[in-house]
Design a protein around this motif. Structure first.
Motif, PDB file in Angstrom:
ATOM      1  N   SER A  67     -16.849   3.257  31.269  1.00 37.52           N
ATOM      2  CA  SER A  67     -17.640   4.306  30.622  1.00 37.52           C
ATOM      3  C   SER A  67     -17.581   4.227  29.093  1.00 37.52           C
ATOM      4  N   ALA A  68     -16.722   3.373  28.570  1.00 38.91           N
ATOM      5  CA  ALA A  68     -16.614   3.240  27.113  1.00 38.91           C
ATOM      6  C   ALA A  68     -17.819   2.487  26.569  1.00 38.91           C
ATOM      7  N   PRO A  69     -18.317   2.884  25.386  1.00 35.24           N
ATOM      8  CA  PRO A  69     -19.431   2.132  24.799  1.00 35.24           C
ATOM      9  C   PRO A  69     -18.985   0.703  24.469  1.00 35.24           C
ATOM     10  N   PRO A  70     -19.859  -0.270  24.678  1.00 37.01           N
ATOM     11  CA  PRO A  70     -19.481  -1.678  24.467  1.00 37.01           C
ATOM     12  C   PRO A  70     -18.922  -1.972  23.071  1.00 37.01           C
ATOM     13  N   ILE A  71     -19.352  -1.241  22.067  1.00 37.72           N
ATOM     14  CA  ILE A  71     -18.908  -1.527  20.695  1.00 37.72           C
ATOM     15  C   ILE A  71     -17.399  -1.363  20.526  1.00 37.72           C
ATOM     16  N   VAL A  72     -16.758  -0.529  21.348  1.00 33.40           N
ATOM     17  CA  VAL A  72     -15.324  -0.304  21.172  1.00 33.40           C
ATOM     18  C   VAL A  72     -14.509  -1.572  21.407  1.00 33.40           C
ATOM     19  N   TRP A  73     -15.059  -2.518  22.147  1.00 32.10           N
ATOM     20  CA  TRP A  73     -14.335  -3.760  22.412  1.00 32.10           C
ATOM     21  C   TRP A  73     -14.254  -4.650  21.179  1.00 32.10           C
ATOM     22  N   LEU A  74     -15.034  -4.344  20.158  1.00 24.54           N
ATOM     23  CA  LEU A  74     -14.947  -5.107  18.904  1.00 24.54           C
ATOM     24  C   LEU A  74     -13.619  -4.880  18.186  1.00 24.54           C
ATOM     25  N   GLY A  75     -12.900  -3.833  18.580  1.00 28.04           N
ATOM     26  CA  GLY A  75     -11.597  -3.575  17.964  1.00 28.04           C
ATOM     27  C   GLY A  75     -10.667  -4.774  18.073  1.00 28.04           C
ATOM     28  N   GLY A  76     -10.680  -5.448  19.201  1.00 27.75           N
ATOM     29  CA  GLY A  76      -9.843  -6.640  19.373  1.00 27.75           C
ATOM     30  C   GLY A  76     -10.270  -7.775  18.463  1.00 27.75           C
ATOM     31  N   VAL A  77     -11.581  -7.942  18.303  1.00 25.90           N
ATOM     32  CA  VAL A  77     -12.111  -8.990  17.413  1.00 25.90           C
ATOM     33  C   VAL A  77     -11.716  -8.684  15.973  1.00 25.90           C
ATOM     34  N   ILE A  78     -11.861  -7.415  15.590  1.00 26.60           N
ATOM     35  CA  ILE A  78     -11.498  -7.007  14.226  1.00 26.60           C
ATOM     36  C   ILE A  78      -9.999  -7.204  13.994  1.00 26.60           C
ATOM     37  N   GLY A  79      -9.196  -6.854  14.983  1.00 29.40           N
ATOM     38  CA  GLY A  79      -7.752  -7.042  14.859  1.00 29.40           C
ATOM     39  C   GLY A  79      -7.378  -8.504  14.687  1.00 29.40           C
ATOM     40  N   ALA A  80      -8.025  -9.376  15.448  1.00 28.46           N
ATOM     41  CA  ALA A  80      -7.754 -10.812  15.337  1.00 28.46           C
ATOM     42  C   ALA A  80      -8.143 -11.329  13.952  1.00 28.46           C
ATOM     43  N   PHE A  81      -9.311 -10.899  13.460  1.00 27.54           N
ATOM     44  CA  PHE A  81      -9.754 -11.307  12.125  1.00 27.54           C
ATOM     45  C   PHE A  81      -8.759 -10.826  11.069  1.00 27.54           C
ATOM     46  N   TYR A  82      -8.335  -9.591  11.193  1.00 29.30           N
ATOM     47  CA  TYR A  82      -7.393  -9.000  10.237  1.00 29.30           C
ATOM     48  C   TYR A  82      -6.090  -9.801  10.189  1.00 29.30           C
ATOM     49  N   VAL A  83      -5.500 -10.051  11.354  1.00 34.71           N
ATOM     50  CA  VAL A  83      -4.223 -10.767  11.386  1.00 34.71           C
ATOM     51  C   VAL A  83      -4.382 -12.178  10.828  1.00 34.71           C
ATOM     52  N   TRP A  84      -5.465 -12.847  11.183  1.00 30.62           N
ATOM     53  CA  TRP A  84      -5.694 -14.208  10.689  1.00 30.62           C
ATOM     54  C   TRP A  84      -5.837 -14.215   9.169  1.00 30.62           C
ATOM     55  N   ILE A  85      -6.633 -13.296   8.622  1.00 34.67           N
ATOM     56  CA  ILE A  85      -6.824 -13.237   7.164  1.00 34.67           C
ATOM     57  C   ILE A  85      -5.508 -12.922   6.454  1.00 34.67           C
ATOM     58  N   VAL A  86      -4.724 -12.026   7.014  1.00 28.96           N
ATOM     59  CA  VAL A  86      -3.431 -11.697   6.412  1.00 28.96           C
ATOM     60  C   VAL A  86      -2.526 -12.925   6.386  1.00 28.96           C
ATOM     61  N   ILE A  87      -2.532 -13.702   7.457  1.00 26.37           N
ATOM     62  CA  ILE A  87      -1.710 -14.914   7.512  1.00 26.37           C
ATOM     63  C   ILE A  87      -2.152 -15.915   6.444  1.00 26.37           C
ATOM     64  N   VAL A  88      -3.444 -16.028   6.236  1.00 27.74           N
ATOM     65  CA  VAL A  88      -3.969 -16.985   5.255  1.00 27.74           C
ATOM     66  C   VAL A  88      -3.782 -16.468   3.823  1.00 27.74           C
ATOM     67  N   ALA A  89      -4.019 -15.173   3.610  1.00 28.35           N
ATOM     68  CA  ALA A  89      -4.004 -14.615   2.249  1.00 28.35           C
ATOM     69  C   ALA A  89      -2.598 -14.405   1.694  1.00 28.35           C
ATOM     70  N   THR A  90      -1.646 -14.031   2.524  1.00 31.05           N
ATOM     71  CA  THR A  90      -0.316 -13.677   2.024  1.00 31.05           C
ATOM     72  C   THR A  90       0.364 -14.803   1.246  1.00 31.05           C
ATOM     73  N   PRO A  91       0.346 -16.058   1.723  1.00 30.77           N
ATOM     74  CA  PRO A  91       0.985 -17.107   0.925  1.00 30.77           C
ATOM     75  C   PRO A  91       0.235 -17.411  -0.381  1.00 30.77           C
ATOM     76  N   ILE A  92      -1.031 -17.071  -0.448  1.00 30.47           N
ATOM     77  CA  ILE A  92      -1.829 -17.342  -1.647  1.00 30.47           C
ATOM     78  C   ILE A  92      -1.711 -16.195  -2.653  1.00 30.47           C
ATOM     79  N   LEU A  93      -1.842 -14.968  -2.167  1.00 30.71           N
ATOM     80  CA  LEU A  93      -1.858 -13.800  -3.050  1.00 30.71           C
ATOM     81  C   LEU A  93      -0.500 -13.126  -3.194  1.00 30.71           C
ATOM     82  N   GLY A  94       0.399 -13.388  -2.259  1.00 30.67           N
ATOM     83  CA  GLY A  94       1.657 -12.648  -2.190  1.00 30.67           C
ATOM     84  C   GLY A  94       1.449 -11.389  -1.362  1.00 30.67           C
ATOM     85  N   ALA A  95       2.550 -10.826  -0.881  1.00 24.99           N
ATOM     86  CA  ALA A  95       2.461  -9.647  -0.021  1.00 24.99           C
ATOM     87  C   ALA A  95       1.888  -8.442  -0.756  1.00 24.99           C
TER      88      ALA A  95
END
Length: 147
Positions: A67-95
């Motif tokens: 019954s959940a609207p399909p858009i709510v499943w994008l949360g997992g995609v957004i989370g994956a993008f977030y974690v990946w970007i943090v992994i890439v950015a942290t060594p370049i920009l610092g924490a």
């Protein structure tokens, strides 16, 4: 009760830079940040599954997700993008700079989500004080970058 949630949120927020450093170290050791993000989600998924078993979650209730609207499943995609970007950015920009810019982005979208009451959030209109808060975060980024 609200204070407990504030304190818990602060502690959870403190864990994000630590997670970024640990995931970045994993990515550097295997020379593949995308796999580090995958591993982070895999370990997190296993951890959550164990937690569900501990609380004796009724797995049959999963059918309610239909019954959940399909858009709510994008949360997992957004989370994956977030974690990946943090992994890439942290060594370049610092924490510090990485998380200051992440907080700026989080505040910008949060103000809009609150203003429009997206997905049933209580409506909290954009105000001068909220805009000032975002500008102070932007100024903080400038100070972190400058010094």
């Amino acid at each position: 009760m609200k204070l407990l949630f504030i304190i818990t949120a602060v502690v959870a927020g403190m864990m994000l830079p630590l997670q970024a450093v640990l995931n970045s170290a994993l990515g550097a050791s295997i020379k593949q940040p995308l796999f580090a993000a995958f591993a982070s989600f895999l370990i997190g998924t296993i951890t959550l599954f164990i937690a569900l078993l501990i609380i004796k979650f009724d797995f049959y209730s999963i059918v309610q997700t239909k019954s959940a609207p399909p858009i709510v499943w994008l949360g997992g995609v957004i989370g994956a993008f977030y974690v990946w970007i943090v992994i890439v950015a942290t060594p370049i920009l610092g924490a510090s700079l990485t998380f200051a810019t992440l907080i700026l982005g989080q505040m910008l979208i949060s103000i809009m989500l609150d203003h429009y009451g997206v997905f049933g959030l209580p409506v909290v209109e954009i105000s001068l004080s909220r805009i000032a808060g975002v500008l102070l975060i932007l100024f903080g980024i400038f100070l972190i970058k400058k010094f």
